[in-house]
Design a protein around this motif. Structure first.
Motif, short mmCIF file in Angstrom:
data_model
loop_
_atom_site.label_atom_id
_atom_site.label_comp_id
_atom_site.label_asym_id
_atom_site.label_seq_id
_atom_site.Cartn_x
_atom_site.Cartn_y
_atom_site.Cartn_z
N LEU A 216 53.35 35.00 42.35
CA LEU A 216 52.06 35.48 41.86
C LEU A 216 51.17 35.95 43.00
O LEU A 216 50.19 36.68 42.77
CB LEU A 216 51.36 34.38 41.06
N GLN A 276 46.41 36.76 31.37
CA GLN A 276 46.29 37.71 32.47
C GLN A 276 45.79 39.07 31.96
O GLN A 276 46.13 39.50 30.86
CB GLN A 276 47.64 37.91 33.16
N ASP A 278 45.34 41.60 34.75
CA ASP A 278 45.89 42.45 35.80
C ASP A 278 47.34 42.79 35.48
O ASP A 278 48.14 41.90 35.16
CB ASP A 278 45.80 41.72 37.14
N ARG A 281 50.09 41.22 37.76
CA ARG A 281 50.19 39.77 37.58
C ARG A 281 50.77 39.43 36.21
O ARG A 281 51.44 38.41 36.05
CB ARG A 281 48.81 39.13 37.76
N LYS A 282 50.52 40.26 35.22
CA LYS A 282 51.18 40.08 33.93
C LYS A 282 52.69 40.16 34.11
O LYS A 282 53.45 39.35 33.57
CB LYS A 282 50.73 41.16 32.94
N LEU A 473 44.63 29.76 33.29
CA LEU A 473 44.06 30.74 34.22
C LEU A 473 44.15 30.22 35.66
O LEU A 473 44.50 30.97 36.58
CB LEU A 473 42.61 31.03 33.85
N SER A 476 47.69 30.39 37.00
CA SER A 476 48.19 31.74 37.23
C SER A 476 47.52 32.43 38.42
O SER A 476 47.82 33.59 38.70
CB SER A 476 47.97 32.60 35.97
N GLN A 477 46.64 31.72 39.12
CA GLN A 477 45.96 32.34 40.25
C GLN A 477 46.85 32.35 41.50
O GLN A 477 47.51 31.36 41.80
CB GLN A 477 44.66 31.59 40.56
#
Length: 493
Positions: A216, A276, A278, A281-282, A473, A476-477
């Motif tokens: 990621l 997501q 972006d 990033r998806k 969230l 996923s950063q």
């Protein structure tokens, strides 16, 4: 973007590529030549049943030949695409040198039958990819992302090297094929340690939970490098597990560990995808989910299915990355659609799902017995059901036409089944690529979790919890040091 400075201190990067550079063209021609050679090798071996060995060092079996064709094809696409995409980058020659070297290293890794050669190729593959992630030297965030990935890859290589060294020392041979021939006679402690090390090496490289952070954080890589990474590099975990299938397949605990680890990442990656916005990033979150499913298939004993999955995922993900620029758009938040289906449409979508599962069973034979094949059928049914419901919800056609249309959804399932059987036949000489496990409580628990997760997403239950949204969230950063966090960092002025 490649070739543009994006750090706190403005950096002027050279933007002109010397017109005399022949490296991009030469590398592109070279990799396409390798593809043709790999294709000929595969065709000759299929026709004549040939298999080449350099005893104790190299083995060119079904897995090697299939992966050579796949890797060189993906690499050829990336090489050709990059000639325009990377035009103007002052370090284009270095970029091409790395992606060409990466191709050769992966080809060496898939053919390696010596523990040292396999480990060195695994390490070289990781270090080359880390350098691609940090390709832009004037971009601090890119350098941080490359350094982060490098640490993960060094850890993966250390675990792999340690496991293979233990196996070589115990068996008295450095040949992987000879080690695997003695898999059943290994002391349980040695087998357990080796399996644990190989499992961790695989999930580190394939960015499974809880090691998804490097993937990621890798969006600083030029888009062609991201395509090569998501279409090829992260699949190395599946190749590793398939090569060492005899070591895993005889251990119920090890196979259950693969099922749990793969299923956890498959579900988590899909959940991360939901929060997501972006595009890249998806795609990264999607890759986490897809790699989880690949490892899950290994845990079910269907290693050939895992290879089939990584090939199809590679085609799909390479296309999505290389076309990601065309999907960028500025949008405003909007309420989620609450469209519901009528009774007839619900019955039709359920019928399509059952039909898809039946076609898969008829073509592959998986799920016809009470073993782990039933889990594969469950996944096919859920996937078909999701696709059918999406068609019914999004199509603007009259209901009768939509109902006829979803009956055709079994066609891609049939195509998948045929590809699956083809890959399985090509891997028939590779030990234990088809070793379905018996159903256990783990399979039933994971199956129930898949069904509940599907229902939660389908009916929007996940949207009712703000706490869950924030948790996903946060997970996923990317690493903070790899992200531009202030407007001034863009240096657009």
């Amino acid at each position: 973007m490649a070739g543009q400075p994006q750090s706190n201190d403005p950096v002027q990067l050279p933007e002109t590529t010397p017109a005399s550079s022949v490296v991009p063209r030469a590398a592109s021609l070279g990799v396409w030549a390798l593809f043709l050679l790999s294709l000929v090798t595969l065709a000759v071996s299929v026709r004549g049943g040939y298999e080449w060995h350099l005893s104790g060092y190299v083995v060119v079996d079904g897995l090697t030949k299939v992966m050579w064709v796949v890797v060189t094809f993906f690499s050829g696409i990336v090489h050709s695409y990059s000639r325009r995409y990377m035009a103007g980058d002052s370090r284009i020659d270095q970029f091409y040198g790395r992606i060409f070297a990466f191709t050769l290293i992966v080809m060496a890794m898939t053919a390696a039958d010596h523990v040292v050669l396999f480990t060195v190729a695994w390490l070289g593959m990781g270090l080359t990819m880390a350098s691609l992630i940090g390709h832009v030297h004037g971009w601090d965030q890119a350098q941080a992302a490359g350094a982060l990935a490098r640490r993960y890859f060094l850890a993966s290589s250390g675990l792999l090297g340690g496991s293979l060294a233990l196996l070589a020392w115990t068996t008295g041979t450095a040949s992987i094929s000879s080690i695997l021939s003695q898999a059943e006679s290994l002391p349980s402690e040695v087998a357990g340690l080796a399996i644990g090390g190989l499992f961790l090496a695989a999930i580190l490289q394939s960015a499974l939970f809880p090691f998804q952070n490097w993937l990621l954080s890798s969006m600083t890589a030029p888009t062609p490098a991201s395509a090569l990474m998501h279409a090829g590099f992260v699949n190395a975990g599946g190749i590793l597990l398939t090569r060492f299938a005899p070591l895993f397949a005889g251990d119920t605990v090890a196979m259950s560990l693969l099922v749990i680890g793969g299923a956890s990442s498959a579900l988590l990656g899909q959940a991360l995808l939901l929060v997501q916005t972006d595009i890249k990033r998806k795609l990264g979150a999607s890759t986490v989910a897809q790699m989880g499913f690949m490892i899950l298939q290994c845990g079910l004993g269907f290693f050939a299915a895992a290879i089939t999955h990584l090939i199809l995922h590679g085609f799909y993900k390479a296309y999505l990355f290389l076309s990601s620029g065309t999907t960028v758009e500025q949008t405003a938040p909007k309420a989620a659609s609450q469209d519901s289906l009528g009774l007839l449409e619900v019955i039709a979508s359920l019928g399509a799902a059952v039909g898809g599962g039946a076609v898969f069973v008829a073509i592959t034979g998986k799920g016809a017995e009470l073993d782990a094949g039933l889990f594969l059928v469950l996944v096919v049914v859920l996937t078909t059901l999701h696709a059918a419901r999406n068609i019914l919800k999004r199509s603007k056609l009259p209901t009768p036409f939509k109902l006829v249309g979803i009956s055709l959804i079994v066609v891609p399932i049939a195509v998948y089944g045929i590809i699956f059987e083809t890959i399985s036949s090509l891997l028939s000489t590779v030990p234990m690529t088809h070793a379905p496990t018996e159903l256990t409580v783990v399979h039933f628990a994971i199956g129930a979790l898949f069904v509940v997760s599907y229902l939660a997403v389908e009916f929007g239950w996940h949207r009712s919890s703000k706490r869950l949204y924030v948790a996903l969230l946060n997970l996923s950063q990317p690493a903070p040091e790899t992200v531009l966090t202030t407007k001034e960092d863009y240096n657009d002025a």
